[in-house]
Design an enzyme around this catalytic site. Structure first.
Site, PDB file in Angstrom:
ATOM      1  CG  ASP A 152      -0.198  -0.045   2.540  1.00 44.95           C
ATOM      2  OD1 ASP A 152       1.049   0.035   2.534  1.00 44.95           O
ATOM      3  OD2 ASP A 152      -0.858  -0.161   3.582  1.00 44.95           O
TER       4      ASP A 152
ATOM      5  CG  ASP B  92       1.304   3.628   4.648  1.00 47.68           C
ATOM      6  OD1 ASP B  92       0.121   3.351   4.416  1.00 47.68           O
ATOM      7  OD2 ASP B  92       2.158   2.791   4.984  1.00 47.68           O
TER       8      ASP B  92
ATOM      9  CG  ASP C  15      -3.372   3.179   5.345  1.00 52.77           C
ATOM     10  OD1 ASP C  15      -4.453   2.951   4.786  1.00 52.77           O
ATOM     11  OD2 ASP C  15      -2.753   2.339   6.017  1.00 52.77           O
TER      12      ASP C  15
END
Length: 542
Positions: A336, A338, A466
């Site tokens: 992912d 961030d 995120d």
């Protein structure tokens, strides 16, 4: 010595165990006698001997007046082993106390002969475990500090075969909610990853920290046979495959996956057919399973960073956006992306996240989002932190819709054509084809998914992103905590607690002796407070 456990052993098993002693011709059922040979302190190694046989032999020795220790210590003078070579026993000893130990390493034959004689017999060559003598000039031993936060660990791993195996065992332990075992394997892997050269001989590992008996056994198997039979067996197990598939769904943890497996669910199709109720996060994770299971490349992270910067700048000029996580440590791929957001003026960040999310939604970038408010108050919470060490910043967990235009049209990063060496798939000749493809096919764990959609035509992909908002007063701690790696951060907190009597979190550093907070405006200051040499992000890949 009366052993309560002995009453729990069925009679048949007791008879079977007794037969193992062979021709000692000794009955150990009598009372324990005082220690008759104080210069001889024995320890029976359970490895390959088994707990029941070891317990029987220990009672036998005690009944003959020998001092037989339950736990190994430096006072032990004789180590008794069965079906182990000297190198195996020596490696195990090093993992217990480190360094050389002044003990005799003896085969079980010496013990049984001593039991028959009723006193320690002379140690002959045939009693001694043979240790392979290695020329130290040929094989250099390694050394490493005990804490990962004391070690510099780059992305270059010279022991990939070993660390991958230990990491898989750690992952399996974590999926089975055996966190203690998982941490033990990860610490062992981290030590090997920090070594300057490849391990070729078990003697190189003597004295290294964090290498327990189980990890050493796996390493020895790989060095001898090229692979670990335990790891290969685990990878083929149906439970492991099912856990990998189900926990690969965004929003599904080990407990939920275990519950589904017990209900007979092993793959996505069975999950869809089962009628299980999924929450909003899990439904989004299932819908975008293919995309979220593919690695995110640095080019994509850069493209998303430009979008986030535009969103933040539009709603709060002057706010800062920092790419964190593995990409800040220099990785070329990740699971992912961030970002840490702050503003140089304390308090200006309050209320920022809803505005950023609203902007992203209005531009069509969000396929899913869940926002949580900041719940940390220093005056109220103090240095305490949840056991999981999850911080309490305002945060948005989201799934981005990254379109072809955004990946290639907005100030297209030159790194888009980088060869992504950490990708789990072999790259296409042109990596841009790879990241736009959106292929559907067979996933790890034998999961078959729909292959009817034409490959290479989907104009976008889903990416986990995120967003975290921190006050500027906590920014240095948030930056350190969110950069990782996970084990490096865990070791920092362990160092703070055990070596400095401090409490470290992504919000603050508290000195428990002085009963005060230690402020910092940079990561370097935090390392200085902890009495550690500063380690840059690129060397925190423990």
């Amino acid at each position: 010595m009366y052993d309560k456990k002995s009453n729990m052993v069925p009679l048949k098993r007791r008879k079977l165990v007794s037969s193992h002693i062979g021709n000692t011709g000794t009955d150990c059922s009598g009372p324990e006698v005082p220690n008759k040979f104080p210069q001889v302190v024995l320890f029976l190694l359970e490895r390959k001997m088994g707990a029941s046989r070891r317990a029987f032999l220990s009672r036998l020795g005690q009944s003959k007046g020998f001092q037989v220790e339950e736990k190994f210590s430096r006072s032990v003078s004789h180590v008794i082993s069965e079906n182990n070579c000297g190198d195996e026993v020596r490696t195990w000893l090093d993992s217990q106390v480190g360094g050389q130990t002044p003990v005799h390493l003896l085969d079980i034959s010496w013990y049984t002969e001593s039991m028959r004689a009723g006193c320690p017999v002379e140690i002959l060559d045939r009693h001694k475990l043979q240790e392979q003598r290695t020329d130290e000039a040929e094989v250099a031993a390694f050394s490493a500090p005990s804490y990962a936060c004391q070690r510099r660990t780059t992305l270059v791993d010279r022991n990939t075969v070993l660390t991958d195996a230990l990491s898989l065992l750690a992952e399996n332990a974590e999926l089975s909610e055996e966190d203690g075992r998982g941490v033990a394997f990860r610490r062992a892997a981290a030590v090997l990853k920090a070594l300057p050269e490849a391990v070729t001989d078990m003697t190189q590992l003597r004295g290294l920290p964090c290498l327990g008996e189980h990890s050493l056994r796996v390493i020895k198997d790989i060095l001898a046979n090229g692979a670990s039979s335990e790891v290969e067996s685990m990878k083929q197990s149906e439970r492991y495959k099912a856990l990998k598939v189900l926990t690969g769904i965004f929003g599904v943890g080990a407990k939920t996956a275990d519950r589904w497996i017990k209900a007979g669910i092993r793959n996505l199709q069975q999950l869809q057919d089962s009628g299980q109720t999924l929450n909003r996060t899990q439904r989004a994770g299932l819908e975008h399973y293919d995309d979220l299971g593919q690695p995110v490349m640095k080019a994509e992270a850069n493209a998303i960073g430009q979008i986030v910067e535009e969103a933040v700048g539009s709603v709060l000029p002057g706010a800062r956006v920092t790419l964190i996580g593995g990409f800040r440590r220099g990785k070329l791929t990740g699971h992912d992306v961030d970002f840490l957001i702050t503003h140089p003026e304390e308090g200006r960040e309050v209320g920022l996240m809803p505005k950023v999310v609203s902007w992203l939604e209005s531009q069509g970038f969000l396929l899913y989002q869940k926002t949580t408010r900041n719940s940390y108050l220093e005056a109220k919470d103090g240095p305490a932190r949840p056991s999981s060490n999850m911080d309490r910043f305002e945060r948005c967990l989201s799934i981005f819709k990254l379109t072809k235009e955004e990946k290639g049209g907005r100030k297209q990063p030159e790194t888009l054509t980088e060869d992504c060496t950490e990708s789990v798939r072999a790259p296409d000749p042109d990596p841009r084809v790879q990241i736009l493809r959106g292929e559907r096919g067979t996933h790890e764990g034998g999961l078959e998914v729909d292959q009817t959609k034409p490959a290479g035509r989907k104009p976008w992909r889903a990416v986990r992103v995120d967003l975290v908002v921190s006050p500027i007063s906590q920014f240095a701690f948030a930056l350190l905590g969110w950069t990782g790696s996970k084990l490096f951060e865990r070791e920092l907190r362990r160092w703070a607690a055990h070596e400095k009597t401090m409490s470290l979190s992504s919000h603050a550093l508290y000195d428990n002796k002085q009963k005060r907070y230690l402020r910092a405006t940079s990561e370097e200051e935090i390392f200085a407070h902890l009495g550690l040499e500063y380690i840059p992000p690129s060397e925190r890949n423990a």
